[in-house]
Scaffold this motif. Structure first.
Motif, PDB file in Angstrom:
ATOM      1  N   ARG A  62     111.327  14.074-123.213  1.00  0.00           N
ATOM      2  CA  ARG A  62     111.011  15.270-122.424  1.00  0.00           C
ATOM      3  C   ARG A  62     109.596  15.282-121.863  1.00  0.00           C
TER       4      ARG A  62
ATOM      5  N   LYS B 161     117.477  22.620-114.136  1.00  0.00           N
ATOM      6  CA  LYS B 161     116.414  23.621-114.284  1.00  0.00           C
ATOM      7  C   LYS B 161     115.222  23.169-113.459  1.00  0.00           C
TER       8      LYS B 161
ATOM      9  N   GLY C 105     116.413  19.437-123.046  1.00  0.00           N
ATOM     10  CA  GLY C 105     117.519  20.280-123.486  1.00  0.00           C
ATOM     11  C   GLY C 105     117.645  20.392-124.985  1.00  0.00           C
TER      12      GLY C 105
ATOM     13  N   SER D 291     117.112  21.501-128.676  1.00  0.00           N
ATOM     14  CA  SER D 291     116.585  22.706-129.341  1.00  0.00           C
ATOM     15  C   SER D 291     117.017  22.658-130.795  1.00  0.00           C
TER      16      SER D 291
ATOM     17  N   THR E  68     120.018  25.432-126.484  1.00  0.00           N
ATOM     18  CA  THR E  68     120.050  24.615-125.278  1.00  0.00           C
ATOM     19  C   THR E  68     120.490  23.217-125.690  1.00  0.00           C
ATOM     20  N   LYS E  69     121.092  22.480-124.750  1.00  0.00           N
ATOM     21  CA  LYS E  69     121.728  21.214-125.111  1.00  0.00           C
ATOM     22  C   LYS E  69     121.209  20.061-124.254  1.00  0.00           C
ATOM     23  N   THR E  70     121.289  18.870-124.825  1.00  0.00           N
ATOM     24  CA  THR E  70     120.904  17.666-124.118  1.00  0.00           C
ATOM     25  C   THR E  70     122.037  17.218-123.194  1.00  0.00           C
ATOM     26  N   THR E  71     121.730  16.272-122.340  1.00  0.00           N
ATOM     27  CA  THR E  71     122.751  15.737-121.428  1.00  0.00           C
ATOM     28  C   THR E  71     123.935  15.173-122.193  1.00  0.00           C
TER      29      THR E  71
END
Length: 307
Positions: free
Chosen positions: A116, A243, A283, A285, A290-293
């Motif tokens: 990130r 986002k 993403g 958390s 919230t989620k990753t790809t």
């Protein structure tokens, strides 16, 4: 030590870039006026100018480090590998270097999507919802501070720094023509070379296409490491990021993900969570809010199986 002087191919590439922009605009403005957006292009141009100024200093520093490693490891290469420097006059040495450069770019690019704190720098390139030669010049400014780290092993092996910089420039020129939604699929070329349609996959925000096709020139790296995705005509690409900055202002484009990252790190309850926010995929958390790809794509696959 051999003498090597090669002009950076980007000196010739930059004028070519703007010829392509003007040509694409003139060919599309009558039948597709939305293909170019004045405010969006102006934002890309501001990013390009800013990154160009920063690059003067970062590239100078990178070349200096390349030379230091190239010369500093000369005796160790003799001891461990049996040679002092790699002979640039041998044609296949250049072939090897092009392949090595593409591998460097693959991992630089892939990690810029999946770590990130690196994504915060790279997202600038993906922030436009247009896909044309104009936004090809919208490159991350802060990526310039870490990109060369992925190429350090090449001068250590004995590739002359000017060779390395030259091949990096050739790769950049090749990647430029990939940034147009107006170019069609190119048949068998799609199997082993990067093309506009394959790169459109990379630039889209469709769940199916996220984090795919990271290589610069050769697609066998993506095939080898499991990130290859062909363009599906039944899934038209939607460009941009999930986002984004939602702004054409330079400061927002460059810093919006850093701002969000800072808020997540600041609000994290443990040092482990702070670390994870920085170095996990975008993403991530701690509570799954919230989620990753990969998590989103897995959910999509499960929905398709149940349908």
């Amino acid at each position: 030590m051999m003498n090597l002087e090669i002009t950076n191919p980007l000196y010739y590439g930059v004028p070519f870039f703007f010829v392509l922009i003007i040509s694409e605009y003139l060919l599309t403005y009558k039948h597709d006026k939305d293909h170019y957006n004045a405010k969006d292009f102006w934002s890309s141009f501001q990013v390009a100018i800013t990154s160009g100024i920063v690059a003067i200093f970062t590239k100078t520093a990178s070349i200096a480090v390349f030379y230091m490693l190239y010369k500093g490891f000369a005796d160790l290469r003799v001891e461990w590998l049996g040679y002092q420097y790699i002979d640039w006059t041998i044609w296949w040495v250049w072939v090897l270097l092009i392949l090595a450069d593409d591998l460097c770019f693959y991992w630089y690019h892939r990690l810029s999507h999946t770590v990130r704190v690196l994504w915060a720098a790279h997202v600038v390139h993906h922030s436009s919802e247009q896909y044309n030669f104009g936004n090809a010049i919208r490159n991350g400014i802060f990526t310039l501070f870490y990109k060369s780290l992925f190429w350090l092993w090449l001068p250590i092996l004995g590739f002359h720094p000017v060779m390395v910089v030259t091949v990096m420039g050739v790769s950049t020129i090749y990647q430029y023509w990939l940034h147009s939604s107006k170019l069609p699929k190119l048949g068998v070329m799609e199997e082993f070379m990067n093309t506009p349609k394959l790169h459109a996959v990379h630039h889209s925000r469709n769940i199916e296409y996220l984090d795919k096709n990271h290589a610069a020139i050769f697609m066998f790296w993506d095939r080898l490491f499991g990130t290859y995705k062909a363009y599906d005509d039944n899934v038209p690409a939607e460009f941009g990021v999930i986002k984004g900055p939602n702004s054409n202002k330079l400061v927002n484009i460059v810093f919006h993900e850093y701002r969000d990252l800072w808020q997540d790190v600041k609000n994290a309850k443990t040092w482990q969570d702070k670390f994870m926010y920085l170095f996990s995929p975008p993403g991530w958390s701690p509570d799954g809010s919230t989620k990753t790809t990969k998590q989103i794509q897995k959910e999509l696959e499960q929905e398709k199986q149940l349908a």
